[in-house]
Motif scaffolding. Sequence first.
Motif, PDB file in Angstrom:
ATOM      1  N   GLY A 133       0.771  -1.221  -0.141  1.00 33.03           N
ATOM      2  CA  GLY A 133       0.110  -0.022   0.059  1.00 33.03           C
ATOM      3  C   GLY A 133       0.796   1.286   0.003  1.00 33.03           C
ATOM      4  O   GLY A 133       0.167   2.440   0.643  1.00 33.03           O
ATOM      5  N   VAL A 134       2.112   1.198  -0.520  1.00 28.92           N
ATOM      6  CA  VAL A 134       3.106   2.533  -0.396  1.00 28.92           C
ATOM      7  C   VAL A 134       3.181   2.986  -1.893  1.00 28.92           C
ATOM      8  O   VAL A 134       3.610   2.193  -2.878  1.00 28.92           O
ATOM      9  N   LEU A 135       2.755   4.180  -2.167  1.00 29.87           N
ATOM     10  CA  LEU A 135       2.885   4.761  -3.515  1.00 29.87           C
ATOM     11  C   LEU A 135       4.289   5.407  -3.664  1.00 29.87           C
ATOM     12  O   LEU A 135       4.856   5.413  -2.620  1.00 29.87           O
ATOM     13  N   ILE A 136       4.673   5.711  -4.967  1.00 29.67           N
ATOM     14  CA  ILE A 136       6.100   5.872  -5.068  1.00 29.67           C
ATOM     15  C   ILE A 136       6.254   7.250  -5.795  1.00 29.67           C
ATOM     16  O   ILE A 136       5.689   7.695  -6.905  1.00 29.67           O
ATOM     17  N   LEU A 137       7.411   7.919  -5.158  1.00 26.72           N
ATOM     18  CA  LEU A 137       7.632   9.476  -5.902  1.00 26.72           C
ATOM     19  C   LEU A 137       9.023   9.219  -6.221  1.00 26.72           C
ATOM     20  O   LEU A 137       9.849   8.892  -5.350  1.00 26.72           O
ATOM     21  N   GLU A 138       9.626   9.691  -7.354  1.00 23.57           N
ATOM     22  CA  GLU A 138      10.977   9.278  -7.776  1.00 23.57           C
ATOM     23  C   GLU A 138      11.691  10.655  -8.432  1.00 23.57           C
ATOM     24  O   GLU A 138      10.960  11.687  -8.776  1.00 23.57           O
ATOM     25  N   ASN A 139      13.073  10.852  -8.202  1.00 29.67           N
ATOM     26  CA  ASN A 139      13.665  11.893  -8.837  1.00 29.67           C
ATOM     27  C   ASN A 139      13.453  13.365  -8.059  1.00 29.67           C
ATOM     28  O   ASN A 139      13.462  14.068  -8.803  1.00 29.67           O
ATOM     29  N   ILE A 140      13.362  13.166  -6.807  1.00 31.45           N
ATOM     30  CA  ILE A 140      13.080  14.560  -5.996  1.00 31.45           C
ATOM     31  C   ILE A 140      14.682  14.933  -5.779  1.00 31.45           C
ATOM     32  O   ILE A 140      15.492  14.114  -5.972  1.00 31.45           O
ATOM     33  N   VAL A 141      14.735  16.140  -5.393  1.00 31.02           N
ATOM     34  CA  VAL A 141      15.738  16.785  -5.430  1.00 31.02           C
ATOM     35  C   VAL A 141      16.094  17.169  -3.768  1.00 31.02           C
ATOM     36  O   VAL A 141      15.482  18.009  -3.397  1.00 31.02           O
ATOM     37  N   LEU A 142      17.158  16.715  -3.168  1.00 31.64           N
ATOM     38  CA  LEU A 142      17.336  16.717  -1.715  1.00 31.64           C
ATOM     39  C   LEU A 142      18.465  17.022  -1.383  1.00 31.64           C
ATOM     40  O   LEU A 142      19.224  17.134  -0.109  1.00 31.64           O
ATOM     41  N   GLN A 143      19.572  17.405  -2.226  1.00 31.32           N
ATOM     42  CA  GLN A 143      20.953  18.035  -1.832  1.00 31.32           C
ATOM     43  C   GLN A 143      20.800  18.966  -0.696  1.00 31.32           C
ATOM     44  O   GLN A 143      21.824  18.904  -0.076  1.00 31.32           O
ATOM     45  N   THR A 144      20.014  19.868  -0.714  1.00 28.46           N
ATOM     46  CA  THR A 144      20.136  20.847   0.116  1.00 28.46           C
ATOM     47  C   THR A 144      19.187  20.822   1.451  1.00 28.46           C
ATOM     48  O   THR A 144      18.919  21.905   2.179  1.00 28.46           O
ATOM     49  N   ILE A 145      18.295  19.670   1.273  1.00 29.50           N
ATOM     50  CA  ILE A 145      17.291  19.544   2.482  1.00 29.50           C
ATOM     51  C   ILE A 145      17.840  18.532   3.539  1.00 29.50           C
ATOM     52  O   ILE A 145      18.447  17.624   3.294  1.00 29.50           O
ATOM     53  N   GLU A 146      17.807  19.117   4.653  1.00 30.16           N
ATOM     54  CA  GLU A 146      18.563  18.265   5.829  1.00 30.16           C
ATOM     55  C   GLU A 146      17.476  17.555   6.348  1.00 30.16           C
ATOM     56  O   GLU A 146      16.151  17.495   6.133  1.00 30.16           O
ATOM     57  N   ALA A 147      17.916  16.451   7.124  1.00 24.73           N
ATOM     58  CA  ALA A 147      16.744  15.477   7.550  1.00 24.73           C
ATOM     59  C   ALA A 147      15.918  16.053   8.618  1.00 24.73           C
ATOM     60  O   ALA A 147      16.268  17.229   9.509  1.00 24.73           O
TER      61      ALA A 147
END
Length: 209
Positions: A166-180
């Motif tokens: 039941g998990v949908l998928i999102l791909e190719n997001i850009v997280l270089q500058t995004i902190e945890a």
Amino acid sequence: MSEWIDISQRLHNGIAEWPGDTPFSYEVRFLKADTGSVNIGKMTTSMHMGTHIDAPFHYDDEGMKVHELPIDVYIGKARVIDVSGLESVGRSDLEGIDFGGVERILLKTSSRPNPDVFPEVFTFLRPDIGPLLKERGVRLIGVDTPSVDPEQSKTLDAHHSLHDNGVLILENIVLQTIEAGDYELIALPLPIEGGDGSPVRAVVRKWRS
């Protein structure tokens, strides 16, 4: 108020496509000088170009198509988890991490630094991640890679495991500058009837508790 941060790959002529897939192309097909009133552009693209979602129909003939997807999955609280440096990500890598009860997990793998070059190798998900995400109540997984499976995979084990749980998928997001940490996510697909996927404009802002 926190500002929205764009975590989408910018679509442009020259962005790398999946090997063998339809490249992205945009041109101004009709010029204002010729029409007398407007410029009109023409776009050709795969549904899996740049930042995009996979509908289950992409890998399952009986799966939901884009217009059938629940749009609330793509809006709401998300947790960014940094897994940089891992060859693959599965249950053992995540089961000790607190998800904070969120329904959306974004994995920062740092394994695709340049969207204009298709990576020879990128971090992929192992199939045992699906049951763990279901146990935690996760409905969406986002990755900063072209796919949740290796490029050479034909069985798409991670895709199917996520779907089965039941998990949908999102791909190719850009997280270089995004902190945890925790964010508000919007990553809405276009209402493409019968679609197997859709480009999205994905944005986040720090979660306000």
